[in-house]
Design a protein around this motif. Sequence first.
Motif, PDB file in Angstrom:
ATOM      1  N   UNK A 253       0.834  -1.204   0.000  1.00 18.39           N
ATOM      2  CA  UNK A 253       0.000   0.000   0.000  1.00 18.39           C
ATOM      3  C   UNK A 253       0.869   1.253   0.000  1.00 18.39           C
ATOM      4  N   UNK A 254       1.940   1.240   0.771  1.00 19.12           N
ATOM      5  CA  UNK A 254       2.862   2.376   0.782  1.00 19.12           C
ATOM      6  C   UNK A 254       3.464   2.578  -0.610  1.00 19.12           C
ATOM      7  N   UNK A 255       3.849   1.487  -1.229  1.00 25.34           N
ATOM      8  CA  UNK A 255       4.503   1.573  -2.541  1.00 25.34           C
ATOM      9  C   UNK A 255       3.542   2.053  -3.617  1.00 25.34           C
ATOM     10  N   UNK A 256       2.294   1.558  -3.571  1.00 28.31           N
ATOM     11  CA  UNK A 256       1.290   1.998  -4.535  1.00 28.31           C
ATOM     12  C   UNK A 256       0.983   3.480  -4.334  1.00 28.31           C
ATOM     13  N   UNK A 257       0.832   3.886  -3.072  1.00 35.13           N
ATOM     14  CA  UNK A 257       0.561   5.292  -2.775  1.00 35.13           C
ATOM     15  C   UNK A 257       1.714   6.173  -3.249  1.00 35.13           C
ATOM     16  N   UNK A 258       2.934   5.680  -3.077  1.00 37.04           N
ATOM     17  CA  UNK A 258       4.110   6.423  -3.519  1.00 37.04           C
ATOM     18  C   UNK A 258       4.088   6.589  -5.047  1.00 37.04           C
ATOM     19  N   UNK A 259       3.774   5.499  -5.743  1.00 37.73           N
ATOM     20  CA  UNK A 259       3.742   5.535  -7.205  1.00 37.73           C
ATOM     21  C   UNK A 259       2.655   6.472  -7.719  1.00 37.73           C
ATOM     22  N   UNK A 260       1.557   6.563  -6.981  1.00 39.81           N
ATOM     23  CA  UNK A 260       0.446   7.404  -7.395  1.00 39.81           C
ATOM     24  C   UNK A 260       0.555   8.833  -6.869  1.00 39.81           C
ATOM     25  N   UNK A 261       1.469   9.047  -5.917  1.00 37.32           N
ATOM     26  CA  UNK A 261       1.643  10.379  -5.342  1.00 37.32           C
ATOM     27  C   UNK A 261       0.497  10.798  -4.438  1.00 37.32           C
ATOM     28  N   UNK A 262      -0.130   9.822  -3.760  1.00 37.26           N
ATOM     29  CA  UNK A 262      -1.240  10.130  -2.860  1.00 37.26           C
ATOM     30  C   UNK A 262      -0.971   9.551  -1.472  1.00 37.26           C
ATOM     31  N   UNK A 263      -1.869   9.833  -0.542  1.00 33.33           N
ATOM     32  CA  UNK A 263      -1.686   9.395   0.840  1.00 33.33           C
ATOM     33  C   UNK A 263      -1.918   7.896   0.997  1.00 33.33           C
ATOM     34  N   UNK A 264      -1.335   7.340   2.068  1.00 35.48           N
ATOM     35  CA  UNK A 264      -1.484   5.936   2.423  1.00 35.48           C
ATOM     36  C   UNK A 264      -2.184   5.864   3.781  1.00 35.48           C
TER      37      UNK A 264
ATOM     38  N   UNK B 218      -1.302  12.796   7.422  1.00 33.75           N
ATOM     39  CA  UNK B 218      -0.547  13.861   6.769  1.00 33.75           C
ATOM     40  C   UNK B 218       0.521  13.263   5.869  1.00 33.75           C
ATOM     41  N   UNK B 219       0.905  13.999   4.828  1.00 37.96           N
ATOM     42  CA  UNK B 219       1.934  13.525   3.913  1.00 37.96           C
ATOM     43  C   UNK B 219       1.370  12.617   2.842  1.00 37.96           C
ATOM     44  N   UNK B 220       2.269  11.963   2.103  1.00 41.99           N
ATOM     45  CA  UNK B 220       1.855  11.076   1.019  1.00 41.99           C
ATOM     46  C   UNK B 220       2.851   9.946   0.854  1.00 41.99           C
ATOM     47  N   UNK B 221       2.419   8.895   0.151  1.00 43.11           N
ATOM     48  CA  UNK B 221       3.291   7.756  -0.099  1.00 43.11           C
ATOM     49  C   UNK B 221       3.838   7.141   1.166  1.00 43.11           C
ATOM     50  N   UNK B 222       5.087   6.696   1.095  1.00 43.20           N
ATOM     51  CA  UNK B 222       5.728   6.070   2.248  1.00 43.20           C
ATOM     52  C   UNK B 222       5.943   7.048   3.386  1.00 43.20           C
TER      53      UNK B 222
ATOM     54  N   UNK C  22      -8.873  13.642   1.053  1.00 40.08           N
ATOM     55  CA  UNK C  22      -7.670  13.484   0.232  1.00 40.08           C
ATOM     56  C   UNK C  22      -7.703  12.170  -0.544  1.00 40.08           C
ATOM     57  N   UNK C  23      -7.137  12.128  -1.753  1.00 38.72           N
ATOM     58  CA  UNK C  23      -6.985  10.849  -2.461  1.00 38.72           C
ATOM     59  C   UNK C  23      -6.083   9.942  -1.630  1.00 38.72           C
ATOM     60  N   UNK C  24      -6.368   8.645  -1.613  1.00 39.66           N
ATOM     61  CA  UNK C  24      -5.536   7.765  -0.790  1.00 39.66           C
ATOM     62  C   UNK C  24      -5.622   6.311  -1.225  1.00 39.66           C
ATOM     63  N   UNK C  25      -4.638   5.550  -0.751  1.00 40.04           N
ATOM     64  CA  UNK C  25      -4.653   4.094  -0.842  1.00 40.04           C
ATOM     65  C   UNK C  25      -4.994   3.600   0.551  1.00 40.04           C
ATOM     66  N   UNK C  26      -6.122   2.900   0.671  1.00 43.83           N
ATOM     67  CA  UNK C  26      -6.592   2.429   1.977  1.00 43.83           C
ATOM     68  C   UNK C  26      -6.298   0.952   2.145  1.00 43.83           C
TER      69      UNK C  26
END
Length: 222
Positions: free
Chosen positions: A22-33, A71-75, A123-127
Amino acid sequence: MSAKRNIVTLDGPAGVGKTTLAKRVAEAMGIAYMDTGAMYRTLGWKLGAQAASLDEAVLAERLAACTFSLSGSGAATVLAVNGVPVGNEIRTEEVGMLASIVAKLPAVRDALKKAQQAMGAATPLVAEGRDMGTVVFPEARCKIFLDATPQERARRRFDQLVSMGDSPDLDALTEQIRQRDEQDRNRALAPLKPAEDAVIVDTTSLDIDGVFEEIMRHVRTA
């Protein structure tokens, strides 16, 4: 943008690699995890084994006293409770069992569902979790359900705990994962299962890169 374009859900049982992926996908997409498992672990840690026997009013008061934020995004995304970042104190197997206990409580699930949906609206996110695609974000853009054998998941948890300086017992880890599977898959409230429109990815024989590429292939075409 609609929630369907903003949210990707990664569900699955304990030890399947959801956090890393999930962290890696969020990082690739530039959104929160969003680590929803960490939210349940935090409440399990704070409420303790007696949570199920607490008076409803007392439980409601304790839940109201826990405010989650993201707060923040990706990893680099930070999950905090009452402004304090959540740390490794919640990452033990004992706290994992407590999390499974409190996850059975309707008041806990309702409180966290509202907190999670509020963050998803902001915020956009990977849940990452167990019922993200079925209960919390049924209109998510892309839903992934990760799975693997209990033995493989126990081995992964073993390696993770060793890297954190612990000395776990592999057989005990395997049995704990089996017990959590039994609790999570058979509970009456929001049992662990894939959403009807989820993509199921068996990670048993895949390395982390292979699973990541499989997920991103589905995200790109969602």
